[in-house]
Design a protein around this motif. Structure first.
Motif, mmCIF file in Angstrom:
data_model
loop_
_atom_site.group_PDB
_atom_site.id
_atom_site.type_symbol
_atom_site.label_atom_id
_atom_site.label_comp_id
_atom_site.label_asym_id
_atom_site.label_seq_id
_atom_site.Cartn_x
_atom_site.Cartn_y
_atom_site.Cartn_z
ATOM 1 N N GLU A 61 84.656 -2.802 10.624
ATOM 2 C CA GLU A 61 84.358 -2.922 12.053
ATOM 3 C C GLU A 61 84.082 -4.387 12.361
ATOM 4 O OE1 GLU A 61 80.589 -0.936 13.626
ATOM 5 O OE2 GLU A 61 80.409 -3.102 13.895
ATOM 6 N N SER A 110 83.677 -6.406 18.218
ATOM 7 C CA SER A 110 82.628 -5.691 18.950
ATOM 8 C C SER A 110 81.949 -6.483 20.072
ATOM 9 C CB SER A 110 81.559 -5.192 17.963
ATOM 10 O OG SER A 110 82.155 -4.544 16.869
ATOM 11 N N ASN A 112 80.845 -7.207 24.112
ATOM 12 C CA ASN A 112 80.230 -6.335 25.095
ATOM 13 C C ASN A 112 81.012 -6.399 26.400
ATOM 14 O OD1 ASN A 112 78.115 -5.778 23.252
ATOM 15 N ND2 ASN A 112 77.253 -7.781 23.761
ATOM 16 N N HIS A 156 81.278 -13.464 18.524
ATOM 17 C CA HIS A 156 82.299 -12.414 18.457
ATOM 18 C C HIS A 156 83.589 -12.966 17.871
ATOM 19 C CE1 HIS A 156 79.765 -10.720 21.906
ATOM 20 N NE2 HIS A 156 79.586 -9.914 20.876
ATOM 21 N N HIS A 160 83.497 -1.881 17.625
ATOM 22 C CA HIS A 160 82.345 -1.150 18.180
ATOM 23 C C HIS A 160 81.908 -1.818 19.487
ATOM 24 C CE1 HIS A 160 79.107 1.758 17.647
ATOM 25 N NE2 HIS A 160 78.215 0.840 17.937
ATOM 26 N N TYR A 173 70.833 1.393 21.195
ATOM 27 C CA TYR A 173 71.862 0.819 20.313
ATOM 28 C C TYR A 173 71.809 1.484 18.916
ATOM 29 C CZ TYR A 173 73.964 -3.382 17.968
ATOM 30 O OH TYR A 173 74.719 -4.261 17.260
ATOM 31 N N ASP A 204 74.498 3.673 16.763
ATOM 32 C CA ASP A 204 75.021 3.267 15.455
ATOM 33 C C ASP A 204 74.925 4.416 14.448
ATOM 34 O OD1 ASP A 204 76.308 0.815 14.895
ATOM 35 O OD2 ASP A 204 74.504 -0.288 15.443
ATOM 36 N N GLN A 217 71.393 -10.030 13.035
ATOM 37 C CA GLN A 217 71.144 -8.582 13.027
ATOM 38 C C GLN A 217 70.889 -8.040 11.617
ATOM 39 O OE1 GLN A 217 73.500 -6.059 15.674
ATOM 40 N NE2 GLN A 217 74.017 -7.804 16.957
#
Ligand code: ARG
Length: 584
Positions: A135, A138, A140, A149, A175, A330, A334, A359
């Motif tokens: 993944e 992702s 936004n 990103h 995602h 969030y 997940d 993260q």
């Protein structure tokens, strides 16, 4: 079925030889009781492989080795016990390392392999039969596609390519951040101040949406009821209100218009959900069962009405999965996402998230919860993290406000790439390949978790460790091959004496190509491949400067080396998502 590449066959032969040697001195020791470790000696004059097995076993079995007094003596005895290994010279070094050197003929087989068929034959298919979800990207919806990103897109795509090249079945997922309370505010802002027609017509619809969102926050400072209005719109969205749903869907479509251009330019794609990936909203109706499961397994704790997961020994801070007002987060999405993946792709699927290092704690919490739920084994969950971009003396940072628009970065990369090279006629057509290649290489040449200083000069340098340097090396090789073809010269058959030290160095590096790809895949670390390719490029350029290649009667190996270098570099750059060109 995959056939082991020759480098693996050779290594297996060395291992067999070591076992023969051990057997001859310690017959009671079974094969299962030890594994000889092989490493490439740092100094190539020590050979291709080295093992410390003698040091290791001497320590453990000293008492049984009556006549042998030192690890070195033990190593020498092992070597005698090994007997002959075809095309390999064995020697003992230092306190008892055993070194193995290959005859040039071994390396020449790599050339044969490439000459006869494909570079793929050099790659071990260690992932055959296994599936991985990778993944990446992702971004936004209705928010800028950030440099973060971009890093995720570039690195994640390379990781997916590496796994695919080593036999894995790879699911490429995105995602997308397309759900959450912010959409209430966004819808509210569109309703109040937006012009749908104008947004739809715009080249950069996301920019328009961001402006509206910023306005919402500015106005809310003066007028706090707006926040409640936004909340009400999110409630409507959750309840399936048609107008709320319509505008939310518009935001998605408008954003995709912009994201698609970026993906196209980067040459990146996704395989899941018709190429759009499963965004957060897809899991809206799949969270209840997860919350129930957490409940049943006694993993939820109440805290002022919110529901949290606490970790054994407070290893991590608790993670909230249901807010006080009953809404999800969030994290809830997940967890639902991973449950879905385990069901869809198989309970032993590997799930890899390429997400910024900021993260890290969050993903540790998610992984821990999934372990507590009994969903996965530890090595099934992987967080490939990237560091931040730092900007050298503010260049390109705040010139256009606080946001760095990726489109501007891509545009600047193209413009700058156009200045490179001495072929104005083709500058335009290669600019995209070179500009994007420069950006990608800059991201992939060092360990992903490191921060990157964004420096156009370094990125576009023709001499240093850069994308253009790599592409130019390929161009140089291709043009030699073309000149050779046009020359009408003939080559002479190769003898071992024709292999010069510079040629041997390339041969050695080319025969380690499969290993570099395998390690990069196993460690989810594209930079390991980039480093190997850079070494090949450097040794090729040394070779090129030292030897005449296009000349009548030149040994065939010189031409073959150019051919193989071009093939391997192009293949490797391809795995990193970097295009090669014919001229620059
Ligand atoms: N949309 C998120 C962001 O921009 C990244 C999502 C990462 N993936 C995930 N499974 N949480 O920060």
């Amino acid at each position: 079925m995959s056939v082991s590449p020759q480098s693996h066959v050779m290594l297996a032969a060395l291992e067999q030889a070591v076992r023969r040697g051990v057997q001859s001195v310690l017959p009671a020791l079974s094969d299962a009781e030890y594994v000889p470790a092989f490493e490439h000696p740092a100094d190539t004059s020590h050979g291709e492989w080295s093992t410390n097995i003698a040091l290791q076993l001497f320590g453990q079995h000293k008492s049984e080795l009556v006549d042998i007094r030192s690890p070195r003596q033990f190593a020498e005895t092992l070597v005698v016990g090994m007997g002959e290994i075809p095309s390999v010279t064995v020697s003992v070094a230092g306190p008892g390392f055993i070194n193995f050197s290959y005859a040039p003929a071994v390396f020449l087989q790599t050339l044969d392999t490439i000459q006869q068929g494909t570079v793929e034959a050099l790659l071990p298919a260690y992932g055959t039969g296994q599936t991985a979800v990778v993944e990446y990207s992702s971004p936004n919806i209705a928010k800028p596609f950030t440099i973060g990103h971009l890093r995720s897109t570039i690195i994640g795509d390379a990781v997916a390519n590496l796994l695919e090249a080593t036999g894995w079945t790879v699911k490429r997922d995105n995602h997308l951040g397309d759900w959450g309370t912010q959409f209430g505010k966004q819808i509210c802002a569109i309703k109040k101040w937006g012009d749908e027609e104008e947004i739809a017509q715009s080249e950069r619809p996301v920019k328009k949406l961001v402006e509206l969102y910023v306005k919402f926050h500015a106005e809310a400072e003066e007028n706090p009821e707006l926040v409640d209005e936004g909340r009400a719109w999110f409630k409507k969205l959750e309840d399936g209100d048609l107008e709320a749903r319509r505008l939310w869907q518009k935001c998605i479509d408008w954003s995709w218009k912009e994201f698609n251009q970026i993906y196209e330019e980067l040459g990146v794609r996704f395989t899941e959900n018709d190429g759009r990936g499963y965004g957060e909203s897809y899991f809206e109706d799949k969270m209840d069962v997860v919350v129930e499961e957490l409940e049943t397994k006694n993993l939820l704790t109440d805290s002022e009405g919110a529901r949290l997961v606490f970790f054994p020994d407070d290893q991590y801070p608790p993670l909230m999965v249901i807010k006080k007002d009953g809404t999800t987060l969030y994290a809830t999405r997940d967890l639902a996402t991973d449950k879905f993946r385990l069901q869809k792709y198989g309970a032993d699927v590997r799930i890899i998230n390429e997400v910024g290092a900021e993260q890290s704690l969050y993903f540790q919490q998610i992984f821990a919860i999934e372990l507590m739920l009994g969903w996965v084994e530890p090595d099934q969950r992987v967080h490939v993290k990237h560091g931040m971009f730092r900007f050298k003396d503010g260049k390109m940072s705040t010139r256009k406000g606080n946001v760095i628009w990726l489109e501007d970065v891509l545009q600047e990369a193209r413009e700058r790439a156009q200045q490179l090279g001495d072929d104005p006629e083709h500058a335009q057509t290669i600019a995209s390949a070179v500009g994007i290649g420069a950006l990608k290489w800059n991201d992939l040449k060092r360990s992903a978790h490191l921060d990157v200083v964004f420096d156009w000069d370094e990125m576009l340098s023709m001499e240093g460790n850069s994308g253009p340097y790599m592409q130019y090396t390929v161009v140089r090789g291709k043009s030699v091959l073309q000149k050779w073809q046009e020359s009408g010269f003939t080559a002479t058959a190769t003898t071992e004496a024709d292999i010069t030290p510079e040629g041997l160095e390339i041969l050695r590096l080319l025969s380690r190509y499969g290993e570099a790809v395998e390690r990069a895949a196993q460690e989810y670390a594209p930079h390991l491949l980039a480093n190997a390719l850079f070494e090949i490029a450097q040794s090729f350029n040394t070779f090129y400067n030292k030897h005449q290649i296009v000349a009548d009667g030149v040994p065939q190996v010189r031409i073959d080396l150019v051919n193989a270098t071009v093939a391997v570099l192009s293949h490797g750059l391809g795995l990193l998502g970097i295009e090669t060109v014919d001229r620059m």
